[in-house]
Design an enzyme around this catalytic site. Structure first.
Site, PDB file in Angstrom:
ATOM      1  N   ARG A 166      43.971  55.349  44.989  1.00 44.66           N
ATOM      2  CA  ARG A 166      43.470  55.155  43.606  1.00 44.66           C
ATOM      3  C   ARG A 166      42.823  56.243  43.224  1.00 44.66           C
ATOM      4  O   ARG A 166      42.078  56.825  43.869  1.00 44.66           O
ATOM      5  CB  ARG A 166      42.468  53.893  43.657  1.00 44.66           C
ATOM      6  CG  ARG A 166      41.847  53.754  42.103  1.00 44.66           C
ATOM      7  CD  ARG A 166      40.745  52.798  42.432  1.00 44.66           C
ATOM      8  NE  ARG A 166      39.412  53.440  42.408  1.00 44.66           N
ATOM      9  CZ  ARG A 166      38.217  52.818  42.686  1.00 44.66           C
ATOM     10  NH1 ARG A 166      38.075  51.494  42.621  1.00 44.66           N
ATOM     11  NH2 ARG A 166      37.129  53.679  42.770  1.00 44.66           N
ATOM     12  N   HIS A 210      39.647  42.948  38.315  1.00 42.97           N
ATOM     13  CA  HIS A 210      40.836  42.906  39.415  1.00 42.97           C
ATOM     14  C   HIS A 210      40.059  42.203  40.749  1.00 42.97           C
ATOM     15  O   HIS A 210      38.994  42.239  40.838  1.00 42.97           O
ATOM     16  CB  HIS A 210      41.426  44.026  39.630  1.00 42.97           C
ATOM     17  CG  HIS A 210      40.826  45.366  39.932  1.00 42.97           C
ATOM     18  ND1 HIS A 210      39.916  45.830  39.039  1.00 42.97           N
ATOM     19  CD2 HIS A 210      40.533  45.948  41.133  1.00 42.97           C
ATOM     20  CE1 HIS A 210      39.251  47.105  39.562  1.00 42.97           C
ATOM     21  NE2 HIS A 210      39.766  46.968  40.904  1.00 42.97           N
ATOM     22  N   HIS A 233      35.961  42.334  40.433  1.00 43.81           N
ATOM     23  CA  HIS A 233      35.096  43.207  40.198  1.00 43.81           C
ATOM     24  C   HIS A 233      35.802  44.268  38.826  1.00 43.81           C
ATOM     25  O   HIS A 233      37.029  44.138  38.644  1.00 43.81           O
ATOM     26  CB  HIS A 233      34.741  44.086  41.348  1.00 43.81           C
ATOM     27  CG  HIS A 233      36.001  45.032  41.990  1.00 43.81           C
ATOM     28  ND1 HIS A 233      36.846  44.474  42.610  1.00 43.81           N
ATOM     29  CD2 HIS A 233      36.302  46.333  41.692  1.00 43.81           C
ATOM     30  CE1 HIS A 233      37.789  45.091  43.012  1.00 43.81           C
ATOM     31  NE2 HIS A 233      37.558  46.290  42.426  1.00 43.81           N
ATOM     32  N   ASP A 255      35.927  48.419  38.069  1.00 44.76           N
ATOM     33  CA  ASP A 255      35.523  49.545  39.243  1.00 44.76           C
ATOM     34  C   ASP A 255      34.321  50.471  38.669  1.00 44.76           C
ATOM     35  O   ASP A 255      34.211  50.613  37.497  1.00 44.76           O
ATOM     36  CB  ASP A 255      36.701  50.570  39.247  1.00 44.76           C
ATOM     37  CG  ASP A 255      37.779  49.839  39.963  1.00 44.76           C
ATOM     38  OD1 ASP A 255      37.534  49.213  40.912  1.00 44.76           O
ATOM     39  OD2 ASP A 255      39.033  50.335  39.833  1.00 44.76           O
TER      40      ASP A 255
HETATM   41  O1  LIG Z   1      43.927  46.962  46.862  1.00 50.47           O
HETATM   42  C1  LIG Z   1      43.833  46.600  45.639  1.00 50.47           C
HETATM   43  O2  LIG Z   1      45.022  46.205  45.185  1.00 50.47           O
HETATM   44  C2  LIG Z   1      43.099  46.738  44.599  1.00 50.47           C
HETATM   45  C3  LIG Z   1      41.863  47.667  44.997  1.00 50.47           C
HETATM   46  C4  LIG Z   1      40.764  48.235  44.095  1.00 50.47           C
HETATM   47  O3  LIG Z   1      40.148  47.321  44.087  1.00 50.47           O
HETATM   48  C5  LIG Z   1      40.871  49.356  43.515  1.00 50.47           C
HETATM   49  O4  LIG Z   1      41.891  50.284  43.782  1.00 50.47           O
HETATM   50  O5  LIG Z   1      39.829  49.621  42.630  1.00 50.47           O
HETATM   51 FE   LIG Z   2      38.810  48.199  42.234  1.00 53.40          FE
END
Ligand SMILES: O=C(O)CCC(=O)C(=O)O
Ligand SMILES: [Fe+2]
Length: 313
Positions: free
Chosen positions: A300, A285, A128, A130
């Site tokens: 995040r 990602h 995806h 974000d």
């Molecule tokens: O957990 C992760 O490494 C990525 C999580 C994720 O998709 C994000 O932080 O946007």
């Molecule tokens: Fe993400």
């Protein structure tokens, strides 16, 4: 400024005409004594920056990190050990920090933080980009680990610009004309309805009370570099506008398979103290879910972005 890459400077390897706009590091310029090493992940994108203490970074260093983010799309900084406040503060030096999420409430963290906790179903094991279900998805995300399993839980990024560029010309021509619908209600609609009587968080200055599907161009023009990338993702894109269901499925499957070819991907193995930034306008990602019942917690933040613009606009 010296940015050395395995002992050479990036300016020697880079066509300056390809790095326009805020590549705030004019190739070959020495600016204000900023010096760090860049260790590239591979021939195309992703790099670790060494020699910067984010919490004590000068304005020039922050500018140089931002420029590297535009050039490399994914930037890793190790040994940073930030707390939430310092994480948010660093984000503020790079851009406008948004709510952690348009509708999700991560609980016991500042409003700017989106917390993914594996013990609370916080997984990201779907490719995806974000928050593409909003009219203005974030320009970038900054992630740090809080709890890590002993092994596993690596995160992968795909370079959607490289993927666009490596399509054949006829397929590039086809997809450039398309728009696609991104729908956050599939994942978050039910949650939004439950939450505070349908009141989410502030996004772009407005309280989010519904998640109507939005259309974005399938090929996005990067607002800072002018480069084109594929802007669809399995996480939030529901379908291509104006084609049959079967055509939509076929086109999206083709693009997803192409985006996630191994040579379009870099993979990061986390250590506590890491801080990873990505350009959310031209990457996807995926976090590996391969650590069983072990706990993994990530925090995040996201930086406010533009409305995606296609080649025709
Ligand atoms: O957990 C992760 O490494 C990525 C999580 C994720 O998709 C994000 O932080 O946007
Ligand atoms: Fe993400």
């Amino acid at each position: 400024m010296t940015i050395s890459t395995h002992g050479t400077t990036t300016s020697e390897q880079t066509d300056p005409s390809e790095h326009t706009a805020v590549s705030a590091i004019p190739a070959g310029t020495v600016a204000s004594g900023v010096e760090f090493d860049i260790d590239e992940f591979g021939p195309n994108f992703g790099a670790e920056i060494r020699g910067v203490d984010v919490a004590a970074a000068t304005d020039d260093e922050v500018r140089a990190i931002r420029a590297a983010l535009i050039d490399y799309k994914v930037i890793v900084l190790r040994g940073q050990n930030l707390d939430d406040a310092a994480h948010i503060e660093f984000g503020r030096r790079l851009g406008d920090v948004t709510a952690g999420h348009p509708v999700w409430n991560s609980g016991d963290v500042p409003a700017e933080v989106y917390s993914l906790d594996s013990t609370d179903n916080g997984f990201a094991d779907v490719w995806h980009t974000d928050v593409t279900f909003m009219p203005r998805p974030p320009m970038g995300s900054i992630l740090r680990p809080i709890v890590l399993p002993r092994n596993g839980g690596d995160t992968n990024w795909a370079d959607a610009e490289l993927a666009y560029a490596s399509l054949s010309a006829p397929v590039r021509e086809l997809v450039e004309k398309l728009t696609a619908v991104h729908d956050g209600s599939r994942e978050f609609g039910y949650y939004l309805k439950q939450r505070r009587g349908g009141h989410g968080n502030l996004w772009d200055g407005k309280e989010v009370t519904e998640l109507p599907p939005v259309s974005h161009p399938v090929v996005r023009v990067h607002p800072e570099t002018g480069r084109k990338s594929l802007f669809v993702n399995p996480g939030f894109t529901s379908h291509i506008d104006g084609v049959s269901d079967a055509e939509s499925r076929g086109i999206l499957d083709l693009l997803y398979a192409h985006l996630t070819k191994p040579e379009h991907i870099v993979r990061h193995r986390w250590r506590l103290g890491d801080l990873v930034l990505w350009d959310n306008r031209n990457t996807l990602h995926y976090a590996n879910r391969d650590y069983g019942d072990n706990r993994r917690v990530m925090h995040r933040i996201t930086l406010r972005g533009d409305e995606p613009i296609g080649p025709a606009q």
